[in-house]
Design a protein around this motif. Structure first.
Motif, short mmCIF file in Angstrom:
data_model
loop_
_atom_site.label_atom_id
_atom_site.label_comp_id
_atom_site.label_asym_id
_atom_site.label_seq_id
_atom_site.Cartn_x
_atom_site.Cartn_y
_atom_site.Cartn_z
N GLY A 174 49.42 15.07 17.27
CA GLY A 174 48.99 13.99 16.18
C GLY A 174 50.04 12.93 16.16
N SER A 175 51.37 13.20 16.56
CA SER A 175 52.17 11.99 16.64
C SER A 175 53.21 12.32 17.91
CB SER A 175 53.01 12.23 15.28
OG SER A 175 53.74 13.48 15.37
N LEU A 176 53.84 11.13 18.15
CA LEU A 176 54.65 11.11 19.51
C LEU A 176 56.22 11.74 18.80
CD1 LEU A 176 53.71 8.02 21.51
CD2 LEU A 176 52.73 10.12 21.59
N GLU A 177 56.42 12.72 18.84
CA GLU A 177 57.92 13.28 18.29
C GLU A 177 58.37 14.44 19.17
OE1 GLU A 177 57.93 13.66 13.77
OE2 GLU A 177 55.82 13.78 13.89
N VAL A 178 59.65 14.28 19.31
CA VAL A 178 60.27 15.25 20.16
C VAL A 178 59.84 16.66 19.72
CG1 VAL A 178 62.46 16.21 21.05
CG2 VAL A 178 62.01 13.93 20.95
N GLY A 179 59.36 17.55 20.48
CA GLY A 179 59.29 18.85 20.21
C GLY A 179 57.71 19.33 20.56
N LYS A 180 56.98 18.26 20.14
CA LYS A 180 55.46 18.48 19.75
C LYS A 180 54.94 18.41 21.25
CE LYS A 180 54.19 16.77 15.27
NZ LYS A 180 53.06 15.95 14.67
N ARG A 181 53.50 19.15 21.21
CA ARG A 181 52.77 19.04 22.36
C ARG A 181 52.56 17.70 22.93
NH1 ARG A 181 52.93 24.18 24.94
NH2 ARG A 181 52.71 25.76 23.24
N ALA A 182 52.58 17.78 24.23
CA ALA A 182 52.37 16.35 25.01
C ALA A 182 51.39 16.18 25.18
CB ALA A 182 53.26 16.36 26.25
N ASP A 183 50.32 15.65 24.03
CA ASP A 183 48.95 15.32 24.13
C ASP A 183 49.09 13.55 23.63
OD1 ASP A 183 48.56 18.01 24.19
OD2 ASP A 183 47.14 17.82 22.58
#
Length: 461
Positions: free
Chosen positions: A370-379
């Motif tokens: 849901g957001s571009l943040e380090v550690g999140k899934r790359a969707d």
């Protein structure tokens, strides 16, 4: 899984600060976001595949919180019918749909979502019950093969519906147990299962309570149509011992809460909005379908004012003939403004959140997507701004909400995998799928005594 670097783009992060970064870069590694920030500071990874995104926006993939891909083959059939009349036509076609055709229907729907930038979807699945067939397995297999992130909300109908769509509560319990063991959390968490008592008059209070207990037992969410039209409350009054309104019924059965999505809300009272807010139940809007069916639409603003988490859906391809969540954003703003005579009723920033981070929160995935943040899934997706209808984009957020279309999406990444590269599908043979789906649709329509003449050419390509 190889690394991927997208550089020289404008980044719409949708992070808590809502940062927009000009000339930015995103590095993806092992399926997760490893860097988000200025391109000049991006780490060097000589093994990474590089996408030059000059003139493009990189943003989180969109979250389609409600669709029915099981009905994809019914696109354009019954488009000028009342909701419940349309449903009868759709069910007739589904009866005539075999498992091969169902696979192509769901796979085609997944591809359409991906092409429109919807990296995540909630499939509210229902299908006729046939001996020795598990249609949910077919749907899960199609979603798995497509690469999309998906939750299958398994529809349940126990009464007041066509016999071949009905099952007992014990049958639901056994089916859900089997599906949860096989598919919930499969593909590294990309696929999930949820429960979806389909309509409020096809279950009684005790069955709703047992469904809630079953969901709790397996750690599943619930996803339900709620007050989709005035007919819903009339049907509850006819088939339940008291004329509860839809949200009151769900409250009585213990089915409200953060793990439940109330989809397609339309005929909702102020008191019901209070119940949704007190229970922290997310709601999902599909405004264009409300308008197409002529069922009316909620103003949306009362839900926002009540502090509810709000997501957006397209509804199924057979309901609104498309899966474009950019269209849903635009319709949501327009209907909210019209209902209140207030051009600020639903603004561009909030509706972008509803299509991304807030939509992810509505389905319980905001910690991962849901957001571009380090550690999140790359969707994530890229959008090409170098087009007449997006030039000039003096206000980037306004351009995305009011001018952009799903066809502007150029690249799509899900779980770190590049599924669409410069509009070219990477993991599927699109031409074969379109032909196979058209053949399946023609076969199913003939079996349902519907006229497939207009798709004959597609089936012969």
């Amino acid at each position: 899984m190889s690394a991927l670097l997208i550089r020289s783009a404008t980044l719409l992060t949708m992070n808590p600060a809502r940062d927009v970064i000009a000339d930015g870069a995103v590095l993806v590694d092992e399926g997760r976001i490893a860097y988000v920030g200025p391109a000049v500071d991006a780490p060097v990874d000589h093994d990474a595949e590089v996408i030059d995104a000059t003139g493009k926006v990189v943003m989180p993939g969109l979250v389609n919180c409600h669709t029915h891909l099981c009905m994809t083959l019914g696109r354009t059939i019954g488009v000028e019918q009342r909701l419940l009349d349309w449903l009868e036509i759709g069910m007739a076609l589904m009866r005539a749909t075999d498992q091969d055709a169902l696979y192509f229907a769901v796979l085609l729907g997944c591809l359409e979502n991906l092409r429109n930038g919807n990296t995540t979807l909630v499939e509210n699945f229902f299908f006729p019950r046939r001996s020795k067939e598990v249609p949910e397995e077919t749907a899960f297999r199609a979603m798995c093969d497509s690469g999309v992130r998906a939750t299958l909300a398994r529809g349940y109908q126990a009464r007041n519906q066509a016999a071949d769509f009905v099952e007992s509560i014990d049958e639901q319990d056994r089916a859900v147990a089997d599906l949860a063991a096989r598919w919930h959390g499969a593909e590294n968490g990309r696929l999930r299962l949820s429960l979806g008592p389909l309509l409020p008059w096809v279950v009684d209070v005790e069955e709703l309570r047992r469904s809630r207990a079953l969901a709790d037992r397996f750690g599943l969410g619930m996803h339900m149509h709620v007050a989709e039209s005035p007919a819903f409350n009339r049907m509850i009054a006819r088939h339940h011992p008291q004329p509860w309104r839809n949200v009151e019924l769900l409250h009585l059965a213990g089915c409200l809460g953060p793990a439940t999505q109330a989809a397609a809300v339309s005929d909702i009272s102020d008191a019901e909005i209070e119940l949704l807010a007190e229970s922290r139940t997310p709601v999902v809007f599909d405004p264009q379908t409300r308008l197409f069916w002529g069922t009316g639409f909620p103003s949306i603003k009362p839900f926002l004012d009540a502090g509810l988490t709000c997501g957006l859906g397209t509804n199924g391809p057979a309901a609104n003939c498309g899966q474009d969540l950019f269209e849903s954003m635009k319709y949501a703003c327009a209907t909210a403004k019209t209902a209140t005579d207030d051009p600020t009723a639903l603004g561009r920033r909030r509706v972008l959140a509803m299509a991304t981070i807030e939509g992810a929160r509505a389905i319980g995935l905001d910690h991962e997507i849901g957001s571009l943040e380090v550690g999140k899934r790359a969707d994530l997706i890229t959008i090409d701004l170098s087009q007449p209808h997006l030039t000039p984009a003096a206000d980037l957020e306004a351009a995305l909400v009011y001018s952009a279309r799903g066809s502007d999406v150029r690249d799509v990444v899900v779980d770190g995998r590049l599924l669409l590269r410069d509009r070219r599908v990477q993991q599927l043979d699109e031409a074969d799928l379109l032909r196979d789906a058209a053949i399946a649709a023609a076969r199913s329509m003939r079996a349902a005594d519907l006229d497939p003449v207009h798709i004959t050419a597609q089936a012969q390509i």
